[in-house]
Each structure stands twice: as C-alpha cells, then as structure tokens.
Design a protein around this motif. Structure first.
Motif, PDB file in Angstrom:
ATOM      1  N   PRO A 112       0.877  -1.306   0.183  1.00 13.34           N
ATOM      2  CA  PRO A 112      -0.015   0.003   0.009  1.00 13.34           C
ATOM      3  C   PRO A 112       0.836   1.373   0.137  1.00 13.34           C
ATOM      4  CG  PRO A 112      -0.474  -1.405   1.663  1.00 13.34           C
ATOM      5  CD  PRO A 112       0.645  -1.812   1.404  1.00 13.34           C
ATOM      6  N   VAL A 113       0.423   2.481  -0.740  1.00 12.15           N
ATOM      7  CA  VAL A 113       1.341   3.635  -0.858  1.00 12.15           C
ATOM      8  C   VAL A 113       1.410   4.209   0.519  1.00 12.15           C
ATOM      9  CG1 VAL A 113       0.952   5.830  -1.542  1.00 12.15           C
ATOM     10  CG2 VAL A 113       0.620   4.022  -3.354  1.00 12.15           C
ATOM     11  N   GLY A 114       0.613   3.918   1.413  1.00 12.98           N
ATOM     12  CA  GLY A 114       0.511   4.709   2.726  1.00 12.98           C
ATOM     13  C   GLY A 114       1.748   4.190   3.540  1.00 12.98           C
ATOM     14  N   THR A 115       2.223   3.117   3.251  1.00 11.47           N
ATOM     15  CA  THR A 115       3.310   2.333   3.809  1.00 11.47           C
ATOM     16  C   THR A 115       4.952   2.754   3.266  1.00 11.47           C
ATOM     17  OG1 THR A 115       3.477   0.407   2.481  1.00 11.47           O
ATOM     18  CG2 THR A 115       2.095   0.312   4.709  1.00 11.47           C
ATOM     19  N   MET A 116       4.635   3.584   2.352  1.00  9.08           N
ATOM     20  CA  MET A 116       6.084   3.966   1.626  1.00  9.08           C
ATOM     21  C   MET A 116       6.416   5.424   2.095  1.00  9.08           C
ATOM     22  SD  MET A 116       4.678   3.624  -2.439  1.00  9.08           S
ATOM     23  CE  MET A 116       6.245   3.930  -3.144  1.00  9.08           C
ATOM     24  N   SER A 117       7.830   5.678   1.876  1.00  9.77           N
ATOM     25  CA  SER A 117       8.184   6.971   2.571  1.00  9.77           C
ATOM     26  C   SER A 117       7.856   8.073   1.602  1.00  9.77           C
ATOM     27  CB  SER A 117       9.721   6.855   2.848  1.00  9.77           C
ATOM     28  OG  SER A 117      10.270   6.836   1.427  1.00  9.77           O
ATOM     29  N   GLY A 118       8.004   9.284   2.127  1.00 12.55           N
ATOM     30  CA  GLY A 118       7.443  10.270   1.302  1.00 12.55           C
ATOM     31  C   GLY A 118       8.301  10.699   0.345  1.00 12.55           C
ATOM     32  N   GLY A 119       9.708  10.189   0.121  1.00 13.26           N
ATOM     33  CA  GLY A 119      10.452  10.396  -0.948  1.00 13.26           C
ATOM     34  C   GLY A 119       9.955   9.092  -2.176  1.00 13.26           C
ATOM     35  N   GLN A 120       9.584   7.967  -1.710  1.00 11.10           N
ATOM     36  CA  GLN A 120       9.042   6.967  -2.618  1.00 11.10           C
ATOM     37  C   GLN A 120       7.928   7.667  -3.386  1.00 11.10           C
ATOM     38  OE1 GLN A 120       9.210   3.897   0.204  1.00 11.10           O
ATOM     39  NE2 GLN A 120      10.969   2.819  -1.220  1.00 11.10           N
ATOM     40  N   ARG A 121       6.977   8.238  -2.564  1.00 13.33           N
ATOM     41  CA  ARG A 121       5.750   8.376  -3.035  1.00 13.33           C
ATOM     42  C   ARG A 121       5.932   9.516  -4.284  1.00 13.33           C
ATOM     43  NH1 ARG A 121       1.823   9.086   2.238  1.00 13.33           N
ATOM     44  NH2 ARG A 121       3.041   7.720   3.541  1.00 13.33           N
ATOM     45  N   GLN A 124      15.010  15.501   5.965  1.00 14.41           N
ATOM     46  CA  GLN A 124      16.251  15.816   5.128  1.00 14.41           C
ATOM     47  C   GLN A 124      16.814  14.778   4.208  1.00 14.41           C
ATOM     48  OE1 GLN A 124      17.603  18.805   6.066  1.00 14.41           O
ATOM     49  NE2 GLN A 124      19.116  18.820   4.385  1.00 14.41           N
ATOM     50  N   LYS A 125      16.733  13.516   4.721  1.00 11.50           N
ATOM     51  CA  LYS A 125      17.069  12.581   3.746  1.00 11.50           C
ATOM     52  C   LYS A 125      16.300  12.233   2.634  1.00 11.50           C
ATOM     53  CE  LYS A 125      18.363   7.793   3.971  1.00 11.50           C
ATOM     54  NZ  LYS A 125      17.901   6.488   4.519  1.00 11.50           N
ATOM     55  N   GLN A 126      15.072  12.202   2.893  1.00 11.05           N
ATOM     56  CA  GLN A 126      14.182  12.203   1.600  1.00 11.05           C
ATOM     57  C   GLN A 126      14.115  13.322   0.668  1.00 11.05           C
ATOM     58  OE1 GLN A 126      10.703  11.207   3.660  1.00 11.05           O
ATOM     59  NE2 GLN A 126      11.064   9.468   4.544  1.00 11.05           N
TER      60      GLN A 126
END
Lengths: 528, 260
Positions: free
Chosen positions: B146-155, B182-184
C-alpha cells in the motif's frame, strides 16, 4: 558514516514478516475467527440436551432444516450487505435500503395482484372543475419478469436520484438517504392503504395477501396451467387418469421412493409409540428410585426392557399417491418466479433423504426440500462483486473514490458516476432482497425490511469495511453477513440465555471490529 | 546539459484576474527540454496560479501558452495532460490505501476488453510500475505494497514516474521537497536529477528552498506580486542575487542591518 547503515534501503523496513505472520495480519482473520467460533457455538448449543453427541450436524442448527433456514437469513442479509458495503468503500452510505425493500416488495406484490396501469389525472371542466383519470395503459395479468422489471425501474431511478442529489449538492449521504428512508416507507404505506379498498382485501391494511403461488404454477398435461396444490387435489378420477398416461419407469421410480417414505414414516410412528409407552414407566421408575422401593425398581426395569409394541405397518402405495408425487415432481412453468422464490439443490436434498437417510424429520418425511433460492442469488452476486471490486478497472475506481476523492478526480476517475452507480446498485440489491421475499412467501407488508439498512451496514463493518471508505473486501462482507446471521441463531439455542443477547453480542462485535478496522487503516496510512 | 533552441513550453504575457484581483500580470517564461527550471517566489507571489494555468485548471485572462512552437488553449486539466503537461501536486494525488500498481495506473488501467468492467492486467501493470520507478532511481520490492506504507520520497517518485510514463514532456513539480525530512529531500532531488538526465523532459520546479534550487536548477524565474522580477541561468546568477530575488527583491543585506 556507518557503512552498514548506508546499505539499508527504505524497502528493508518492509518484507521482514514471515508468511504465517502475514496471514495472521490479514484484515479478514479476526472476523473469520469469530465466524468459526459462532459456527461451533451454533452446532454445539443446538444439540438437544437429551442427546450425548459431539456431532454438530445432529443439532437443530445444522440439520437439513437448520441449514436451510440459517442460510436464508445469512444470504438475505448478505445480498444487501454487498450493496451497502461497496457503497461504503466508495465513501458514501445508504440508509434507505430497508425502506427500499419495503417499497420494492409492495410495488411488486401490488403489480402481481392487481396488474399495472399508467393513469393520467386531468382536470375536467363541466359543471365546475373536477379531476378525471385517463387510463393510458393497463396490463391486468403481469408476468413475474415484467413485475420485476417495472419495480426495478422505480427503485433504480430512486437510487439514481439519491446519488445525483448527493454528488451534485455535496450534502452528506447520511442526510439525503435518511430522507429517502422516511420518504419510501411513507410512500409504501400510503399506496398500500389506498389500494386496499377492494372488497377482497382488508380495508386500510398495509399488506398485500392472496397473491397466487406463482413459482408453483405447473403445466399439467391435459389440464393446462394450474397451481400445484390445486392439481394435487383434483378429483380421484382425474388423478387416476394421469397415472395411466405415465410411462412405467417413471411409475416405478415414484413407487420405489414412496415405499421408502412410507417405511420411514411407519418406523417413526413405531418409535413414537414406544417412546409414549416407555415414558410413563420411566417416570414410575424415578418415583420408585426416590422411594427406595427395590422390588418396584426391579419390576419396572424389567417392564421397560421387555416393553414391546407391534411395529406400525407401512401404508401401501396407491395410484393416487403416485399421481400426487408425480405432480410434485413436475417442474414449474414460471421459471423466473422459481428462480427468485423457489428452492435450489433439490436433487441433492432429495438424495440426502433417499437413499442417504439423513434429511429426515421426526415423522419420517423428507425434512428440507432444498435451499432457498436467495442463497444462489447471494452466491452469484458475491462472485460478481468480488470480480468487479478486485479484478476490474471499476474496482480500482471504487477504492480510489472512497480512499482519496481528490486524487481519484485528479487522475481522471469519474467519481460522480462511480458514486451514483453504487447508489443504484444498492437499490438493486434491496430490490433483489424484496423479489426473493415476495416470490417465497407470496405476500408483502409495508413493514418489510425495517432496520435492514443498519443490519447491512453492521455486517459490512464487522467484515472489515472502514466507514470512511477506501478499504475492505467482498470476502469480508460475506464473513460479516455470516457472523451476523450465525449470532442471531446461535444465541437462540444457548440454554438459559435470552435470545436477544445476540444483539448485545453484536454490539460488542461491531465496536470491536470498527476499532480493529481503524487500526489497520491507520497502519496502512502510515499514521502508526 | 544540452539546451535546444526551441522551448518545450513557453508562456507569453500571461494575465490572470480573479475579479478585480490581478493574480498574474504578464508573466513570460521559457522552459527547455532536459532543463530544470526553478520557479521561485514568496507565498502569494502567483506561482500556484501560474502552474494552474499551465496545467489547465485555470484559463488565463489573456496571454499565450505555446507548446512545442504551437499556441494551445487548455479548457481542462485533461487538455493539458494530452499535450504532455504532467503536474505533480503537493498532495501527489495518491490513494494511500491501495497498492503501488493501482496508484500508478489509477484512471488509466491496462485491461482486457473495453469498458470500465474490463479485467485488469495486473501482472503487466506490476512489471511496468517497478520498471518505471527503477528508471528514476527507486527500487520497490513489492508492487502490492500500500502506498501509505511508503516513505515520502518514494511516494514523490511514484507520482513523478507515473506522470512521465503517461506521456509528460513537461513535468511541473509543486514544492516536492516541502513536506519531507532531510534524507528524503535528497532522494527527491536525486530523482529530479535522473529525470533531467533523461534529456527530453522539461521540469518546472516550484520551491521555497534556495539550496535545493541551486543544487539542481539550470534556469531561474523569480515571481513577485504576479510579475517576473528576474530570471537567468544558474551561471548568470550569483548566490546573493538568488536570495535577494527570492525575498521579492528586498535586500537581505537591509534585513541584516535591521536585525543588527
């Protein structure tokens, strides 16, 4: 920089679950557990106290008639739960389902009973203005398929209107369909009262009765179409002439089956007589034991052991019996009515009686003729919904409409069409429910379907549908309907417990499920 | 970096009025393929109105939008996406509750048969989603996740990959780093760099962050109060210029004096 840390990727944070854990963390697993528990409860508690067995199929819950009746309750709820559930997944809900059932049932019953007319009122000026009616169209003998079609025209249009108002005005579906709930229930009562002014109906009643048993209209060779019951009580001469025209292998089969039945009936009668004779002796034995009279105890015990009764001699098969059994075996000539209101799996239930000898009631007759047709309709509808929701483009649209409306719109999903279609589908499910009911019992009542909208929503929530939309499966809705229906039956059988406790239990289950669903949703949304 | 002579998208004197309020007062800019064009300006400067005009949400009151040398008019976002303008808004237009693949193809699902009841080609879509995201630097293991479980950068990557796959030649990114850690943020910048290296896509990057802009932008346009107050390539502009123009033309030096 720590090099081992840099090798870790974002995706490493997933995928660490073993397959067992991932099965156990599926959203359906909790409801399925509750369902299995209720199956066990119903099986266990419905075994009569006098019998010592662990076989759950021995009890009233899962004997042939129990299966027939329980599956009817579950599948009726299941049909409307699908309509309600899909709509909730798309982010809306429908409180008018129950009233829609009442309306559709009344509409169909009235059309079947009195026919269908289109009447145009107009004002007529002669000696002052008064209203006249012009009958544009009148069909007096409406076939089942036409009655269903006309009813669907009304109900689906109403579903469309509700959906249209909701997507256009942006009003919450709660309030619009609440309006629908009152509107339809009122309309149903008003129209039933105004039609029930005929001498053959109770004046002002909100029921329609005396609809012919359409699903049991048969075409008897040489006699034309008539109701099965009427055919079975034709004069003896007519019945005998029917038998004369039957081929010998049909007669042989029917005779074999009737002999078996009569044998079973005779055995059942014998057993009943024995029980009747032994019972007073057992009572006397109890008294004797209580008074500690050893001589009496011994005599009575001997009497019980030696108690014998001449077995009842089975009735012999007459030609009249054969004729009636043959009439029973003739297929319906109204397949549509039978499709909705008749029985399914009749050959299997027949086979379970003869030769399997399981589907037998206390009097030696066949217990259940089959399952109600609504079970089949539920199965078909569930399959269709499963494929649509999880395998088709529309399914993705439904999920995204409820999950993130603006995202769906930004990606070109016709969210308004999706919502309106699902309001129409919900009305369709309510109409299916009503159709099954009308053709099963051949009556209709304005109070039919009362509170069903809430039961449907409850079943959907128990099955893992999140009220805010975007999340849930058809399998979940099916399990929810099972839990609801089974709880109703299981609590009825628990000794010393008021049957209404099932509502208390369901109250707990609904809240627990809603909490669980919300938890799962938050975990997926990344808020936990 | 290769700069072609014909801009992929160009605006000439775009004016947009909302009643008596002038949101844009003659904005012109040119965006070339393979270039990151940073659109900078303070809150309320008109950046959002400009990208909404470019993506067909608003129709400009006057002025021209020229795509690949041809003047075009957008009556709806659909018109804009048809000529290859893909906008990735801050909310990303993703449904967190469904899978990566279902989001990637949302509204444009691959299916057997015609009509909305066509059966989805799930496996094919899984493959494309993984491949397209890998192209711009993010490897996902499970397309059913599910997209909800991805990090902000991945989204962000998912949304960008989706826009490119569905034919975006001009990619408009609306503050892609603003809501991230920062990392994302760095991950997203890497993604944008990868897209830039593809060479055929023009990127309009709206940002508040001068550092991010300087890391990847090839050309700058500064907007203040609905007008362009400065523009140029990264070579032309010195750091102080950028900072001054971002603040709407006010001298940061003056501010430093005031604060002192």
């Amino acid at each position: 920089m720590n090099s081992s840390n840099s090798l870790r990727k974002e995706s490493d944070r997933h995928k660490s679950k073993s397959s067992l854990i991932s099965i156990l963390s599926r959203p359906e697993i909790g409801p399925i557990g509750v369902m299995i528990l209720l199956f066990g409860m119903l099986g266990y508690f419905s075994i009569p106290a006098s019998e010592t067995t662990w076989n759950p199929f021995a009890g009233e819950g899962f004997n042939a008639l129990g299966i027939r009746n329980n599956l009817r309750v579950i599948s009726q709820l299941g049909i409307i739960a699908l309509g309600a559930g899909l709509l909730i997944i798309a982010g809306e809900f429908d409180l008018s389902i129950g009233s829609m059932i009442g309306f559709a049932g009344a509409c169909m019953a009235m059309i079947l009973r009195w026919g269908f007319s289109i009447i145009i009122p107009y004002v007529y000026f002669d000696d002052g203005a008064h209203i006249e009616f012009y009958t544009l169209l009148h069909i007096s003998d409406v076939s089942p398929i036409l009655a269903i079609f006309i009813t669907l025209c009304f109900t689906l249009t109403f579903g469309w209107i509700q959906g249209f108002i909701i997507v256009r005005s942006g009003l919450p579906s709660f309030i619009v369909t609440l309006g629908g709930l009152f509107f339809l229930r009122g309309l149903t009562e008003v129209s039933l009262r105004s039609f029930n002014h005929r001498p053959d109906q109770a004046k002002g009643a909100t029921t329609v009765t005396e609809i012919p048993d359409i699903k049991n209209i048969i075409n008897l060779p040489g006699y034309g179409e008539m109701e099965r019951e009427a055919a079975k009580y034709l004069p003896d001469g007519d019945l005998l002439s029917i038998v004369k025209n039957l081929p010998s292998d049909v007669i042989y089969k029917i005779t074999e089956r009737l002999e078996y039945t009569f044998q079973r009936v005779a055995e059942a009668k014998t057993n009943l007589l024995i029980a009747k004779g032994v019972k007073p002796l057992e009572k006397a034995l109890e008294n004797a034991v209580a008074s500690d009279n050893e001589y009496m105890i011994k005599t009575i015990q001997e009497k019980i052991e030696n108690f014998k009764i001449d077995p009842v001699i089975p009735k012999s098969v007459t030609e009249i019996d054969i004729a009636r059994a043959y009439i029973d075996s003739i297929g319906t000539s109204r397949p549509i009515a039978d499709f909705f209101g008749g029985n399914i799996l009749e050959p299997i239930f027949d086979w379970l009686y003869f030769p399997i000898d399981w589907n037998v009631n206390n009097f030696g007759n066949q217990f259940a003729p089959g399952l109600y047709s609504c079970v089949m309709i539920w199965v078909i509808l569930s399959l269709v919904c499963y494929i649509v929701l999880s395998k088709t483009q529309v399914g993705n649209w439904i999920y995204s409409t409820g999950g993130n409306l603006s995202a769906a719109q930004a990606n070109g999903v016709p969210t308004n069409k999706v919502k309106i279609s699902l309001f129409i589908f919900s009305a369709f499910c309510a109409t299916l429910f009503a159709t099954c009911q009308v053709f099963e019992v051949n009556t209709s009542d304005a109070a039919k379907g009362n509170l069903k909208e809430l039961e449907a929503i409850a079943a959907a929530v128990i099955g893992g549908i999140v009220m805010t939309g975007g999340f849930g499966t058809v399998l979940g809705i099916i399990v929810g309907a099972f839990i609801f229906g089974l709880a109703k039956e299981a609590f009825f059988y628990i000794p010393g417990v008021d049957g209404s406790f099932y509502r208390v239990f369901l109250g707990f289950v609904i809240i627990a499920s809603a909490l669980l669903n919300e938890n799962i949703r938050k975990r997926i949304m990344g808020n936990i | 970096m290769v700069t072609n002579l014909i801009p992929l998208i160009e605006t000439q004197d775009i004016v947009k009025k909302f009643g008596s309020f002038i949101a844009l007062n003659g904005v012109s800019l040119k965006v070339y393929p393979g270039e990151v064009h940073a659109l900078l300006g303070d809150n309320g400067a008109g950046k959002s109105t400009l990208i909404k005009a470019l993506s067909g949400v608003h129709q400009p009151t006057s002025g021209k939008i020229i795509v690949e040398g041809k003047e075009t008019k957008f009556n709806s976002p659909r018109d804009a996406s048809e000529v290859g303008i893909g906008t990735v808004y801050q909310d990303l237009a993703l449904n967190s509750l469904t899978s990566v693949t279902r989001n990637f193809f949302l509204g444009r699902e691959l299916k057997f048969g015609k009509g909305p009841f066509g059966i989805l080609k799930m496996n094919k879509m899984h493959g494309i989603a993984i491949e397209e995201m890998a192209k711009i630097g993010i490897k996902i293991e499970d397309p059913e996740q599910p997209v909800g479980t991805m990090s902000g950068g991945q989204r962000q990557t998912l949304a960008i990959a989706r826009a490119i796959y569905f034919g975006a030649k001009v990619l408009i990114l609306d503050e892609p780093t603003s809501a991230l850690g920062q990392k994302q943020q760095m991950e997203v910048l890497k993604t944008i760099k990868k897209v830039q290296q593809l060479g055929n896509i023009a990127i309009i990057l709206i940002t508040h962050n001068e550092i991010h802009a300087r890391l990847i932008a090839d050309r700058y346009t500064f907007i203040s109060l609905g007008e362009v107050i400065g523009s140029g390539t990264s070579k032309d502009l010195a750091g102080d210029d950028i900072r001054r123009l971002m603040a709407g033309g006010a001298e940061v030096g003056d501010l430093a004096k005031e604060l002192a």
